[in-house]
Enzyme design. Structure first.
Site, PDB file in Angstrom:
ATOM      1  N   LYS A  13       0.772  -1.182  -0.132  1.00 14.26           N
ATOM      2  CA  LYS A  13       0.057  -0.020  -0.147  1.00 14.26           C
ATOM      3  C   LYS A  13       0.937   1.193  -0.155  1.00 14.26           C
ATOM      4  O   LYS A  13       0.700   1.984  -0.690  1.00 14.26           O
ATOM      5  CB  LYS A  13      -0.934  -0.076   1.297  1.00 14.26           C
ATOM      6  CG  LYS A  13      -1.813  -1.240   1.336  1.00 14.26           C
ATOM      7  CD  LYS A  13      -2.681  -1.062   2.556  1.00 14.26           C
ATOM      8  CE  LYS A  13      -1.749  -1.134   4.021  1.00 14.26           C
ATOM      9  NZ  LYS A  13      -1.291  -2.260   4.343  1.00 14.26           N
ATOM     10  N   ARG A  88      -9.765   0.605   9.104  1.00 14.44           N
ATOM     11  CA  ARG A  88      -9.432  -0.931   9.624  1.00 14.44           C
ATOM     12  C   ARG A  88     -10.398  -2.056  10.250  1.00 14.44           C
ATOM     13  O   ARG A  88     -10.194  -2.751  10.486  1.00 14.44           O
ATOM     14  CB  ARG A  88      -8.123  -0.714  10.344  1.00 14.44           C
ATOM     15  CG  ARG A  88      -6.894  -1.059   9.795  1.00 14.44           C
ATOM     16  CD  ARG A  88      -5.626  -0.584  10.476  1.00 14.44           C
ATOM     17  NE  ARG A  88      -4.473  -1.285  10.352  1.00 14.44           N
ATOM     18  CZ  ARG A  88      -3.439  -0.878   9.477  1.00 14.44           C
ATOM     19  NH1 ARG A  88      -3.432   0.279   9.266  1.00 14.44           N
ATOM     20  NH2 ARG A  88      -2.372  -1.755   9.637  1.00 14.44           N
ATOM     21  N   ARG A 127      11.939  -5.729   4.884  1.00 17.78           N
ATOM     22  CA  ARG A 127      11.549  -4.361   4.676  1.00 17.78           C
ATOM     23  C   ARG A 127      12.725  -3.494   5.581  1.00 17.78           C
ATOM     24  O   ARG A 127      12.742  -3.717   6.630  1.00 17.78           O
ATOM     25  CB  ARG A 127      10.152  -3.929   5.082  1.00 17.78           C
ATOM     26  CG  ARG A 127      10.143  -2.355   5.062  1.00 17.78           C
ATOM     27  CD  ARG A 127       8.559  -2.196   4.792  1.00 17.78           C
ATOM     28  NE  ARG A 127       7.734  -2.561   6.195  1.00 17.78           N
ATOM     29  CZ  ARG A 127       6.377  -2.360   6.451  1.00 17.78           C
ATOM     30  NH1 ARG A 127       5.791  -1.763   5.353  1.00 17.78           N
ATOM     31  NH2 ARG A 127       6.103  -2.524   7.414  1.00 17.78           N
ATOM     32  N   ARG A 160      11.456  -1.776  11.327  1.00 19.71           N
ATOM     33  CA  ARG A 160      10.277  -1.658  12.143  1.00 19.71           C
ATOM     34  C   ARG A 160      10.299  -2.444  13.244  1.00 19.71           C
ATOM     35  O   ARG A 160      10.511  -3.693  12.948  1.00 19.71           O
ATOM     36  CB  ARG A 160       8.756  -1.429  11.521  1.00 19.71           C
ATOM     37  CG  ARG A 160       8.631   0.101  11.129  1.00 19.71           C
ATOM     38  CD  ARG A 160       7.493   0.087  10.035  1.00 19.71           C
ATOM     39  NE  ARG A 160       6.153  -0.575  10.461  1.00 19.71           N
ATOM     40  CZ  ARG A 160       5.150  -0.669   9.625  1.00 19.71           C
ATOM     41  NH1 ARG A 160       5.186   0.188   8.523  1.00 19.71           N
ATOM     42  NH2 ARG A 160       4.167  -1.242   9.914  1.00 19.71           N
ATOM     43  N   ARG A 171       0.012  -9.587  13.163  1.00 20.35           N
ATOM     44  CA  ARG A 171      -0.825  -8.319  12.254  1.00 20.35           C
ATOM     45  C   ARG A 171      -1.676  -9.015  11.135  1.00 20.35           C
ATOM     46  O   ARG A 171      -2.692  -8.684  10.906  1.00 20.35           O
ATOM     47  CB  ARG A 171       0.145  -7.458  11.728  1.00 20.35           C
ATOM     48  CG  ARG A 171       0.417  -6.463  12.538  1.00 20.35           C
ATOM     49  CD  ARG A 171       2.270  -5.946  12.220  1.00 20.35           C
ATOM     50  NE  ARG A 171       2.162  -5.327  11.000  1.00 20.35           N
ATOM     51  CZ  ARG A 171       3.249  -5.187  10.235  1.00 20.35           C
ATOM     52  NH1 ARG A 171       4.420  -5.446  10.388  1.00 20.35           N
ATOM     53  NH2 ARG A 171       3.306  -4.168   9.554  1.00 20.35           N
TER      54      ARG A 171
HETATM   55  P1  AP5 Z   1       4.837  -1.566   2.015  1.00 18.39           P
HETATM   56  O1  AP5 Z   1       4.447  -0.768   0.666  1.00 18.39           O
HETATM   57  O2  AP5 Z   1       5.727  -1.039   2.994  1.00 18.39           O
HETATM   58  O3  AP5 Z   1       3.407  -2.327   2.572  1.00 18.39           O
HETATM   59  P2  AP5 Z   1       2.357  -1.730   3.365  1.00 18.39           P
HETATM   60  O4  AP5 Z   1       1.189  -2.479   2.488  1.00 18.39           O
HETATM   61  O5  AP5 Z   1       2.490  -0.150   3.263  1.00 18.39           O
HETATM   62  O6  AP5 Z   1       2.600  -2.547   4.752  1.00 18.39           O
HETATM   63  P3  AP5 Z   1       2.546  -1.792   6.089  1.00 18.39           P
HETATM   64  O7  AP5 Z   1       3.343  -2.714   6.906  1.00 18.39           O
HETATM   65  O8  AP5 Z   1       3.084  -0.212   5.870  1.00 18.39           O
HETATM   66  O9  AP5 Z   1       0.956  -1.895   6.301  1.00 18.39           O
HETATM   67  P4  AP5 Z   1       0.337  -2.186   7.800  1.00 18.39           P
HETATM   68  O10 AP5 Z   1      -0.914  -1.813   7.300  1.00 18.39           O
HETATM   69  O11 AP5 Z   1       0.884  -3.009   8.619  1.00 18.39           O
HETATM   70  O12 AP5 Z   1       1.157  -0.940   8.686  1.00 18.39           O
HETATM   71  P5  AP5 Z   1       0.768   0.660   9.032  1.00 18.39           P
HETATM   72  O13 AP5 Z   1       1.952   1.518   9.076  1.00 18.39           O
HETATM   73  O14 AP5 Z   1      -0.410   1.115   8.427  1.00 18.39           O
HETATM   74  O15 AP5 Z   1       5.641  -2.761   1.452  1.00 18.39           O
HETATM   75  C1  AP5 Z   1       5.991  -4.027   2.376  1.00 18.39           C
HETATM   76  C2  AP5 Z   1       7.553  -4.505   1.475  1.00 18.39           C
HETATM   77  O16 AP5 Z   1       7.325  -5.159   0.314  1.00 18.39           O
HETATM   78  C3  AP5 Z   1       8.511  -3.121   1.285  1.00 18.39           C
HETATM   79  O17 AP5 Z   1       9.612  -3.741   1.777  1.00 18.39           O
HETATM   80  C4  AP5 Z   1       8.446  -2.930  -0.172  1.00 18.39           C
HETATM   81  O18 AP5 Z   1       9.819  -2.616  -0.632  1.00 18.39           O
HETATM   82  C5  AP5 Z   1       7.975  -4.585  -0.629  1.00 18.39           C
HETATM   83  N1  AP5 Z   1       7.124  -4.302  -1.629  1.00 18.39           N
HETATM   84  C6  AP5 Z   1       6.243  -3.647  -2.173  1.00 18.39           C
HETATM   85  N2  AP5 Z   1       5.499  -4.152  -3.015  1.00 18.39           N
HETATM   86  C7  AP5 Z   1       6.235  -5.365  -3.526  1.00 18.39           C
HETATM   87  C8  AP5 Z   1       6.219  -6.027  -4.853  1.00 18.39           C
HETATM   88  N3  AP5 Z   1       5.108  -5.958  -5.658  1.00 18.39           N
HETATM   89  N4  AP5 Z   1       6.847  -7.175  -4.703  1.00 18.39           N
HETATM   90  C9  AP5 Z   1       8.102  -7.116  -3.990  1.00 18.39           C
HETATM   91  N5  AP5 Z   1       8.080  -6.558  -2.698  1.00 18.39           N
HETATM   92  C10 AP5 Z   1       7.399  -5.441  -2.671  1.00 18.39           C
HETATM   93  O19 AP5 Z   1       0.163   0.257  10.539  1.00 18.39           O
HETATM   94  C11 AP5 Z   1       1.096  -0.174  11.569  1.00 18.39           C
HETATM   95  C12 AP5 Z   1       0.407  -0.128  13.004  1.00 18.39           C
HETATM   96  O20 AP5 Z   1      -0.359   1.018  13.341  1.00 18.39           O
HETATM   97  C13 AP5 Z   1      -0.855  -1.191  13.029  1.00 18.39           C
HETATM   98  O21 AP5 Z   1      -0.622  -2.486  13.229  1.00 18.39           O
HETATM   99  C14 AP5 Z   1      -1.598  -0.546  14.139  1.00 18.39           C
HETATM  100  O22 AP5 Z   1      -1.087  -0.927  15.609  1.00 18.39           O
HETATM  101  C15 AP5 Z   1      -1.284   0.769  13.829  1.00 18.39           C
HETATM  102  N6  AP5 Z   1      -2.664   1.574  13.263  1.00 18.39           N
HETATM  103  C16 AP5 Z   1      -2.518   2.066  11.801  1.00 18.39           C
HETATM  104  N7  AP5 Z   1      -3.651   2.464  11.250  1.00 18.39           N
HETATM  105  C17 AP5 Z   1      -4.523   1.972  12.239  1.00 18.39           C
HETATM  106  C18 AP5 Z   1      -6.029   2.094  12.262  1.00 18.39           C
HETATM  107  N8  AP5 Z   1      -6.424   2.657  10.969  1.00 18.39           N
HETATM  108  N9  AP5 Z   1      -6.507   1.574  13.587  1.00 18.39           N
HETATM  109  C19 AP5 Z   1      -5.991   0.959  14.386  1.00 18.39           C
HETATM  110  N10 AP5 Z   1      -4.682   0.804  14.536  1.00 18.39           N
HETATM  111  C20 AP5 Z   1      -3.704   1.258  13.447  1.00 18.39           C
END
Ligand code: AP5
Length: 215
Positions: A13, A88, A127, A160, A171
């Site tokens: 994402k 979410r 990552r 992270r 997760r």
């Molecule tokens: P990347 O693009 O970084 O993936 P992402 O989908 O953005 O993953 P996140 O881990 O950031 O999502 P998340 O939803 O768990 O975390 P968030 O920060 O929102 O890609 C991942 C890796 O793959 C990278 O290394 C990239 O280079 C590689 N890659 C990408 N595309 C590729 C491809 N096509 N092929 C190969 N490799 C590829 O949330 C973190 C925490 O915050 C949550 O756990 C929760 O505690 C809290 N939080 C956030 N929002 C909320 C909410 N709305 N409600 C409650 N808690 C929340």
């Protein structure tokens, strides 16, 4: 253009949102990034969120809703945005609907990136993130030009705390239990667009562009 980006942790994402924002001149609003910035600065919000995030649990709905209400008021969002990581849970989605109505706004589409769990674990364990600008890399699939250094601003790359095996598994479980019901929620509103998230980053982006051209 106002979009929601849904998908499991590691689906890409953040990676794809960066490209969309650049090409369509909209703003990325990542709840995860906002929370991490608050943690870095030691704010009350950051302190409240810390233990949930490190364990791979969701931060309680009310905290997130209060935070997003403030964010959505920012003038730079007038040109359009992509919500990355919000909503979410169903209560978050219902609250967003209410907010949109109050603001007289409509969402254009919900993009859903689909990737299987084994691939997600592979992506997340390798990552690395820039400490300064938050850009994400992958040690094998998307490496920086110089090891440990961000291509954009030369910042230090780090792993992270929730990108370790145990929080990752948690997760993924949390996504299945609490976030996947949102897919049905948006299908029933005729807003959902599923996109296969396996393949090269560029290929996936082309599929996203095809969807965006039609909305
Ligand atoms: P990347 O693009 O970084 O993936 P992402 O989908 O953005 O993953 P996140 O881990 O950031 O999502 P998340 O939803 O768990 O975390 P968030 O920060 O929102 O890609 C991942 C890796 O793959 C990278 O290394 C990239 O280079 C590689 N890659 C990408 N595309 C590729 C491809 N096509 N092929 C190969 N490799 C590829 O949330 C973190 C925490 O915050 C949550 O756990 C929760 O505690 C809290 N939080 C956030 N929002 C909320 C909410 N709305 N409600 C409650 N808690 C929340």
């Amino acid at each position: 253009m106002k979009l929601i980006f849904l998908g499991p942790p590691g689906a890409g994402k953040g990676t794809q949102a960066e490209k969309i924002c650049k090409d369509y001149d909209i703003v990325q609003l990542s709840t995860g990034d906002i929370l991490r910035t608050n943690r870095k600065h030691g704010t009350e919000l950051g302190k409240k969120a810390q233990s949930y995030m490190d364990a791979g649990e969701l931060v309680p709905d009310q905290i997130i809703i209060d935070m997003i209400k403030e964010e959505l008021k920012k003038p730079e969002l007038n040109k359009g945005y992509i919500l990355d990581g919000f909503p979410r849970t169903v209560p978050q989605a219902e609250e967003l609907d209410k907010l949109m109505k109050e603001m007289g706004q409509n969402l254009d589409a919900v993009l859903i990136l689909e990737v299987q769990n084994e691939e997600l674990v592979r992506r997340l364990t390798s990552r690395r993130i820039c400490r300064t600008c938050g850009k994400s890399y992958h040690l094998i699939y998307n490496p920086p030009k110089v090891e440990g250094v961000c291509n954009v601003d030369g910042g230090e790359l780090y792993q992270r705390d929730d990108d370790k095996e145990e929080p990752i598994r948690n997760r993924l479980q949390v996504y299945e239990n609490q976030t996947m019901p949102l897919i049905e929620y948006y299908i029933s509103k005729n807003m959902a667009h599923k996109i296969d998230g396996i393949g090269k980053i560029k290929e996936i982006y082309s599929k996203i562009q095809e969807v965006l051209e039609k909305i």
